[in-house]
Write an enzyme that holds these catalytic residues in place. Structure first.
Site, PDB file in Angstrom:
ATOM      1  N   PRO A 183       0.825  -1.204   0.000  1.00 16.09           N
ATOM      2  CA  PRO A 183       0.000   0.000   0.000  1.00 16.09           C
ATOM      3  C   PRO A 183       0.866   1.264   0.000  1.00 16.09           C
ATOM      4  O   PRO A 183       1.796   1.392   0.786  1.00 16.09           O
ATOM      5  CB  PRO A 183      -0.796  -0.127   1.302  1.00 16.09           C
ATOM      6  CG  PRO A 183      -0.818  -1.585   1.586  1.00 16.09           C
ATOM      7  CD  PRO A 183       0.508  -2.099   1.113  1.00 16.09           C
ATOM      8  N   GLU A 184       0.571   2.189  -0.905  1.00 11.06           N
ATOM      9  CA  GLU A 184       1.289   3.456  -0.969  1.00 11.06           C
ATOM     10  C   GLU A 184       0.406   4.547  -0.391  1.00 11.06           C
ATOM     11  O   GLU A 184      -0.670   4.273   0.143  1.00 11.06           O
ATOM     12  CB  GLU A 184       1.710   3.729  -2.411  1.00 11.06           C
ATOM     13  CG  GLU A 184       2.675   2.672  -2.934  1.00 11.06           C
ATOM     14  CD  GLU A 184       3.238   2.991  -4.317  1.00 11.06           C
ATOM     15  OE1 GLU A 184       3.040   4.113  -4.811  1.00 11.06           O
ATOM     16  OE2 GLU A 184       3.895   2.097  -4.895  1.00 11.06           O
ATOM     17  N   HIS A 206      -5.141 -14.784   9.618  1.00 15.76           N
ATOM     18  CA  HIS A 206      -4.181 -13.681   9.582  1.00 15.76           C
ATOM     19  C   HIS A 206      -4.721 -12.404  10.223  1.00 15.76           C
ATOM     20  O   HIS A 206      -4.163 -11.326  10.023  1.00 15.76           O
ATOM     21  CB  HIS A 206      -3.760 -13.398   8.135  1.00 15.76           C
ATOM     22  CG  HIS A 206      -3.148 -14.584   7.449  1.00 15.76           C
ATOM     23  ND1 HIS A 206      -1.965 -15.152   7.875  1.00 15.76           N
ATOM     24  CD2 HIS A 206      -3.567 -15.310   6.385  1.00 15.76           C
ATOM     25  CE1 HIS A 206      -1.670 -16.182   7.085  1.00 15.76           C
ATOM     26  NE2 HIS A 206      -2.625 -16.296   6.190  1.00 15.76           N
ATOM     27  N   ARG A 223       1.633 -11.416   5.588  1.00 16.86           N
ATOM     28  CA  ARG A 223       3.102 -11.474   5.572  1.00 16.86           C
ATOM     29  C   ARG A 223       3.740 -10.928   6.858  1.00 16.86           C
ATOM     30  O   ARG A 223       4.942 -11.062   7.055  1.00 16.86           O
ATOM     31  CB  ARG A 223       3.634 -10.699   4.363  1.00 16.86           C
ATOM     32  CG  ARG A 223       3.101 -11.213   3.039  1.00 16.86           C
ATOM     33  CD  ARG A 223       3.740 -10.488   1.875  1.00 16.86           C
ATOM     34  NE  ARG A 223       3.012 -10.707   0.629  1.00 16.86           N
ATOM     35  CZ  ARG A 223       3.329 -10.175  -0.534  1.00 16.86           C
ATOM     36  NH1 ARG A 223       4.369  -9.370  -0.615  1.00 16.86           N
ATOM     37  NH2 ARG A 223       2.620 -10.417  -1.605  1.00 16.86           N
ATOM     38  N   LYS A 250      22.500  17.265  -7.339  1.00 17.64           N
ATOM     39  CA  LYS A 250      22.289  15.823  -7.153  1.00 17.64           C
ATOM     40  C   LYS A 250      22.383  15.089  -8.496  1.00 17.64           C
ATOM     41  O   LYS A 250      21.767  15.473  -9.473  1.00 17.64           O
ATOM     42  CB  LYS A 250      20.919  15.557  -6.524  1.00 17.64           C
ATOM     43  CG  LYS A 250      20.762  16.087  -5.100  1.00 17.64           C
ATOM     44  CD  LYS A 250      21.568  15.275  -4.126  1.00 17.64           C
ATOM     45  CE  LYS A 250      21.171  15.542  -2.684  1.00 17.64           C
ATOM     46  NZ  LYS A 250      21.257  16.932  -2.269  1.00 17.64           N
TER      47      LYS A 250
END
Length: 269
Positions: free
Chosen positions: A2-3, A90, A109, A150
């Site tokens: 998930p972002e 889970h 997980r 950079k």
């Protein structure tokens, strides 16, 4: 994983059920996540949730005594269920509320986290984060100053949480495509106009993803169990070998900073 949009959608989904609710109990079936579940969470009984916020990819449940920090990890999800709903294999943590609901954390997980931040302190995970991409502090001038000199490629640069939080792999690919910027371009080489375009694209892509309910690729679903629909709008991510939606050239795939990157060699330069 998930972002930011997926985490924000989760926050929006659970907030109406949690805000100003008293915590009756917490059930911890599996304390071994990415880190051990904080011992302090066993003392949440009687505390009222005053705010449900997000910082980067962390969800923050604020009480008078401190803040519960929740990270969904690779496969974690939150659901709001009736208090008598049976748990599955889970389902590692339940936060039981006085309104007859429970916030359930599922994580096959176990790469997520449930941690504690004392009132008046800042947890080490939150202390060195850059600005939020949808707030005014994230601007073209800020990014151009950060990128000065950079040589790192622009894609990993905008994915660095110390620079700006929450621009994960999916949305970095999509934002760079929308900006016509090649992901291998050194960050310090972008012009002022390119920075204006890229920052606007990041804000637009993330806002649209939130509006669409996130991106369901493998594990993510919203707090009500529904999938996110932004995956239907992806232009380049995961589309190597397919024609570019703009020019028809073939979308390329390349590892940049250990992450799969997708781009159009004609449209992006």
């Amino acid at each position: 994983m998930p972002e930011l949009p997926e985490v924000e959608v989760s926050r929006m989904g659970i907030e109406p059920h949690l805000l100003n609710q008293t915590i009756q109990a917490i059930v911890i079936r599996q304390p071994k996540l990415r880190w051990m579940v904080s011992e302090e969470l066993n003392h949440l009984q009687g505390q009222v949730i005053k705010a449900v916020r997000r910082r980067a990819k962390y969800l923050l449940l604020e009480t008078e005594q401190g803040t519960v920090i929740v990270h969904l990890g690779m496969s974690g999800s939150l659901r709001v269920l009736n208090s008598d709903h049976p748990h599955g294999k889970h389902d590692h943590i339940d936060l039981i509320l006085a309104n007859g609901k429970r916030l359930r954390y599922n994580d096959p997980r176990r790469f997520g986290a449930w941690l504690w931040q004392e009132k008046g302190s800042i947890h080490e995970l939150l202390g060195h984060l850059g600005p939020e991409p949808l707030q005014a502090e994230f601007s073209a001038s800020y990014m151009q100053e950060k990128a000065k000199g950079k040589r790192v490629a622009i894609k990993p640069f905008i994915m660095d949480n110390k620079v700006v939080v929450g621009v994960g792999n999916i949305y970095a690919n999509e934002s760079l495509f929308s900006s016509a910027i090649l992901p291998t371009t050194p960050a310090g080489k972008l012009t002022s106009i390119q920075w204006v375009t890229l920052v606007a694209a990041i804000k637009a892509v993330l806002a649209d993803a939130i509006k669409q309910g996130g991106t369901t690729l493998q594990d993510f679903s919203q707090a009500d169990g529904k999938p996110g629909y932004f995956a239907l709008k992806l232009q380049v991510y995961g589309k190597a070998g397919e024609p570019c939606p703009v020019c028809g050239d073939i979308i390329q795939q390349q590892k940049i900073g250990q992450r799969n990157s997708y781009f159009c060699p004609t449209c992006q330069h």
